[in-house]
Design an enzyme around this catalytic site. Structure first.
Site, mmCIF file in Angstrom:
data_model
loop_
_atom_site.group_PDB
_atom_site.id
_atom_site.type_symbol
_atom_site.label_atom_id
_atom_site.label_comp_id
_atom_site.label_asym_id
_atom_site.label_seq_id
_atom_site.Cartn_x
_atom_site.Cartn_y
_atom_site.Cartn_z
ATOM 1 N N ARG A 205 0.172 19.084 -23.756
ATOM 2 C CA ARG A 205 1.092 18.692 -24.474
ATOM 3 C C ARG A 205 1.155 18.012 -25.810
ATOM 4 O O ARG A 205 1.883 18.076 -26.576
ATOM 5 C CB ARG A 205 2.542 18.736 -23.062
ATOM 6 C CG ARG A 205 2.568 17.512 -22.743
ATOM 7 C CD ARG A 205 3.864 17.162 -22.446
ATOM 8 N NE ARG A 205 4.592 15.831 -22.295
ATOM 9 C CZ ARG A 205 4.282 15.453 -20.732
ATOM 10 N NH1 ARG A 205 4.246 16.199 -20.100
ATOM 11 N NH2 ARG A 205 3.521 13.839 -21.126
ATOM 12 N N HIS B 241 -11.977 17.159 -3.311
ATOM 13 C CA HIS B 241 -13.996 16.494 -3.660
ATOM 14 C C HIS B 241 -14.787 15.757 -1.992
ATOM 15 O O HIS B 241 -15.800 15.860 -2.280
ATOM 16 C CB HIS B 241 -13.598 15.013 -4.440
ATOM 17 C CG HIS B 241 -13.084 13.753 -3.882
ATOM 18 N ND1 HIS B 241 -12.152 13.886 -3.774
ATOM 19 C CD2 HIS B 241 -13.839 12.975 -4.091
ATOM 20 C CE1 HIS B 241 -11.434 12.247 -2.622
ATOM 21 N NE2 HIS B 241 -12.802 12.128 -3.762
ATOM 22 N N LYS C 177 -19.384 16.090 -1.325
ATOM 23 C CA LYS C 177 -20.723 14.875 -1.091
ATOM 24 C C LYS C 177 -21.521 15.499 -0.307
ATOM 25 O O LYS C 177 -21.617 16.284 0.542
ATOM 26 C CB LYS C 177 -19.266 13.920 -0.489
ATOM 27 C CG LYS C 177 -18.535 12.916 -0.789
ATOM 28 C CD LYS C 177 -17.928 12.507 -0.369
ATOM 29 C CE LYS C 177 -16.379 11.687 -0.498
ATOM 30 N NZ LYS C 177 -17.094 10.768 -2.127
ATOM 31 N N ASP D 61 -1.940 12.073 2.508
ATOM 32 C CA ASP D 61 -3.621 11.653 1.598
ATOM 33 C C ASP D 61 -4.854 12.425 1.925
ATOM 34 O O ASP D 61 -5.743 12.438 1.285
ATOM 35 C CB ASP D 61 -2.871 9.992 0.949
ATOM 36 C CG ASP D 61 -4.009 9.521 -0.428
ATOM 37 O OD1 ASP D 61 -3.836 10.555 -1.990
ATOM 38 O OD2 ASP D 61 -4.855 8.938 0.111
ATOM 39 N N HIS E 169 -9.472 15.999 3.629
ATOM 40 C CA HIS E 169 -10.461 14.778 3.862
ATOM 41 C C HIS E 169 -11.421 14.981 5.482
ATOM 42 O O HIS E 169 -12.548 15.438 5.676
ATOM 43 C CB HIS E 169 -11.219 13.683 2.858
ATOM 44 C CG HIS E 169 -10.617 13.273 1.919
ATOM 45 N ND1 HIS E 169 -10.660 14.706 0.456
ATOM 46 C CD2 HIS E 169 -9.857 12.262 0.544
ATOM 47 C CE1 HIS E 169 -9.896 14.583 -0.305
ATOM 48 N NE2 HIS E 169 -9.371 13.390 -0.722
ATOM 49 N N LYS F 90 -6.700 3.044 3.595
ATOM 50 C CA LYS F 90 -6.697 1.130 2.731
ATOM 51 C C LYS F 90 -6.557 -0.024 3.025
ATOM 52 O O LYS F 90 -5.844 -0.541 3.801
ATOM 53 C CB LYS F 90 -5.674 1.358 1.704
ATOM 54 C CG LYS F 90 -4.990 3.414 1.237
ATOM 55 C CD LYS F 90 -5.031 3.349 -0.044
ATOM 56 C CE LYS F 90 -4.827 4.500 -0.508
ATOM 57 N NZ LYS F 90 -6.269 5.543 -0.347
HETATM 58 C C1 BG6 Z 1 -8.367 10.701 -2.976
HETATM 59 C C2 BG6 Z 1 -6.970 9.851 -1.882
HETATM 60 O O1 BG6 Z 1 -7.853 12.306 -2.590
HETATM 61 O O2 BG6 Z 1 -9.337 9.533 -2.165
HETATM 62 C C3 BG6 Z 1 -7.185 8.505 -2.388
HETATM 63 O O3 BG6 Z 1 -6.089 10.505 -3.209
HETATM 64 C C4 BG6 Z 1 -8.412 7.857 -2.123
HETATM 65 O O4 BG6 Z 1 -6.415 7.995 -2.753
HETATM 66 C C5 BG6 Z 1 -9.520 9.004 -2.581
HETATM 67 O O5 BG6 Z 1 -8.342 6.657 -2.273
HETATM 68 C C6 BG6 Z 1 -11.106 8.598 -1.489
HETATM 69 O O6 BG6 Z 1 -11.929 9.500 -2.513
HETATM 70 P P1 BG6 Z 1 -13.368 8.707 -2.143
HETATM 71 O O7 BG6 Z 1 -13.949 9.509 -2.789
HETATM 72 O O8 BG6 Z 1 -13.629 7.416 -3.431
HETATM 73 O O9 BG6 Z 1 -13.571 7.988 -0.737
#
Ligand code: BG6
Length: 489
Positions: A50, A177, A181, A234, A239, A339
């Protein structure tokens, strides 16, 4: 790249092109793909946001982002090729008539429109409506979306329904994502191309499996999002559960998306629910307090900028997960993610069962079990811990623990290892949904996680503090100690 008969060039439309995800990840991945000659010459990239800007301004912002987040110098030839693909459209997503601006640029008859929604899910509905109203959706149009896709099952259904009103499931690419990997994919090869593992991958030979996704970073200015989500939503809902499905699934009939999705769903359906009565025994929550990582002092979660100082959000979670099916009966999976842990490490450790009898008591009272360690990051590779005879002619057979070590970087020195986003963007452009998550998978995962969240909400105690730079609260060790096991630290 060979163009097939059915090949049609793509228009990659990035909604939220000037936002964080686009600048930090997508543009960088596109640069790397172009550098490796993996983008078709006629792929176009259309940035939508935007903010008032034109295509030249968009190019400049992209250039700055690449210098900042990728490398201080860029290859001029690659950059020129990439930037020639750019068009920018200023568009207010909430003003549907403005989508006509896109119609003027996108060529639906001769090209495939691939829409990347790099924006908050609250805007998905406007985008779907806008695209529909401007008659920009046909049977080939695709949509890519990324977590957080909801906060729980109910909200994820709302998002899925919204998108499903405009797109068929085959047109929807949900990104995790981690599925891009290299080592996650290599799990398929390891498990289904090697008899040594295929025949030993079940409850008769495996004692238990640990999956650790440890991060060094804190919440990096994402307090607002993170404090509402917590580490379970998260990281674990997506993941870790995705990694788990690849480790635990039955052999798929082939490598097609449907076959793989079906097997993953079966694993998610077989997860034993963690409920009000089992939550205390099977889960641990932690929250980082100040500490130091690689000799650098870091603040605690409650001291981060803009923190809600009474937050009870977990930044660490560990749990025992049981899979109620024939293959995994009696084999616990221990999942752990946090974390601000000691260092960044993502790995799967498979502990094989101990042998029934030991004839090497001179070396070991109890023979240590074989371990298969699959390193996902930072260094991709596979190790097997085993026992070998120490060389010598003194008449005794003395054993020592040794490692078979396959480092992907070493073995495939001449091969470039791409990151998750590069692979997934390319797969979406090619129209291959195998590495994306189906609606059923995500909803099944939410159902399981909702039960844990519900059970946590009924507990009196808060997440246990752990010092930044450690492996989490002591209670995470106790979780395994109770079963006579320890984490692979
Ligand atoms: C993201 C999370 O999906 O993955 C983040 O929202 C996290 O909090 C990240 O830090 C970790 O990804 P990677 O590829 O660095 O392990």
């Amino acid at each position: 790249m060979t163009a097939t008969q059915n090949y049609k060039p793509s228009d990659l439309v990035i909604f939220g092109a000037l936002g964080d995800l686009s600048r930090r990840k997508l543009l960088i991945s596109l640069y790397k793909l172009d550098e490796a000659n993996l983008l078709e010459p006629d792929t176009r990239i259309i940035g939508v946001d935007r903010i008032a800007q034109d295509s030249v301004g968009f190019s400049e912002i992209a250039h700055k982002s690449l210098l900042e987040f990728l490398s201080p110098t860029l290859d001029k030839v690659v950059w020129d090729r990439l930037s020639a693909r750019f068009t920018y459209i200023q568009l207010d997503i909430n003003d549907l008539p403005q989508f006509e601006k896109l119609s003027a640029v996108v060529d639906q008859r001769n090209r495939v429109m691939v829409n990347y929604l790099a924006i908050a899910p609250s805007l998905f509905s406007s985008i779907c409506n806008g695209l529909q109203q401007a008659r920009l959706i046909n049977a080939e149009t695709r949509i890519i979306m990324e977590k957080p896709l909801g906060h729980d099952l109910a909200s994820s259904k709302v998002i899925n329904d919204t998108v499903a009103a405009a797109f068929r499931e085959e047109q929807i690419y949900r990104i995790d994502h981690y599925l891009g990997k290299e080592t996650v994919l290599n799990l398929l090869a390891l498990r289904f191309a090697n008899a040594i593992f295929t025949t030993n991958w079940h409850h008769s030979t495996i004692d238990h499996i640990q999956i650790t996704v440890a991060e060094e970073i804190g919440i990096e200015g994402r307090w607002d999002y993170f404090d509402k989500a917590g580490q379970c939503r998260d990281m674990l809902q997506n993941h870790l559960l995705q990694i788990l499905t690849f480790v635990a699934m039955e052999p798929p009939a082939n490598l097609e998306a449907r076959s793989i999705h079906q097997e993953k769903i079966k694993v998610l359906q077989a997860l034993r629910p963690i409920t009000d009565t089992t939550v205390e025994k099977n889960t641990v929550r932690g929250q980082y307090a100040k500490g130091s990582i690689h000799d650098k002092n870091v603040p605690g979660y409650l001291e981060e900028a803009a923190a809600n100082t009474v937050s009870a959000t977990e930044t660490f979670v560990a749990m025992r997960v049981d899979i109620d099916n024939w293959r995994w009966a009696g084999v616990p999976f221990y999942l752990r993610t946090g974390k601000r842990m000691r260092y960044k490490r993502t790995e799967i450790v498979v502990y094989f069962k101990q042998l029934p009898h030991n004839i090497f008591k001179d070396s070991f009272q109890d023979l240590p079990p074989n371990k298969l360690i699959i390193h996902l990051q930072p260094k991709e590779g596979i190790e097997i811990e085993m026992l070998s005879k120490i060389p010598g002619i003194d008449g005794s057979i003395k054993l020592q623990q040794t490692k078979l070590d396959l480092s992907f970087l070493e073995t495939f020195k001449d091969k470039k290892v791409f990151g998750g986003y590069e692979r997934l963007l390319l797969e979406a452009l090619r129209g291959n949904p195998t590495l994306f998550i189906s609606r059923e998978e995500t909803e099944q995962a939410w159902t399981w996680v909702d039960s844990i969240q519900h059970a946590w909400a009924g507990l009196q105690d808060k997440p246990r503090p752990y010092m930044a730079g450690t492996w989490g609260p002591n209670t995470a060790d106790a979780l395994l100690a109770r079963d006579g096991r320890t984490w692979d630290d």
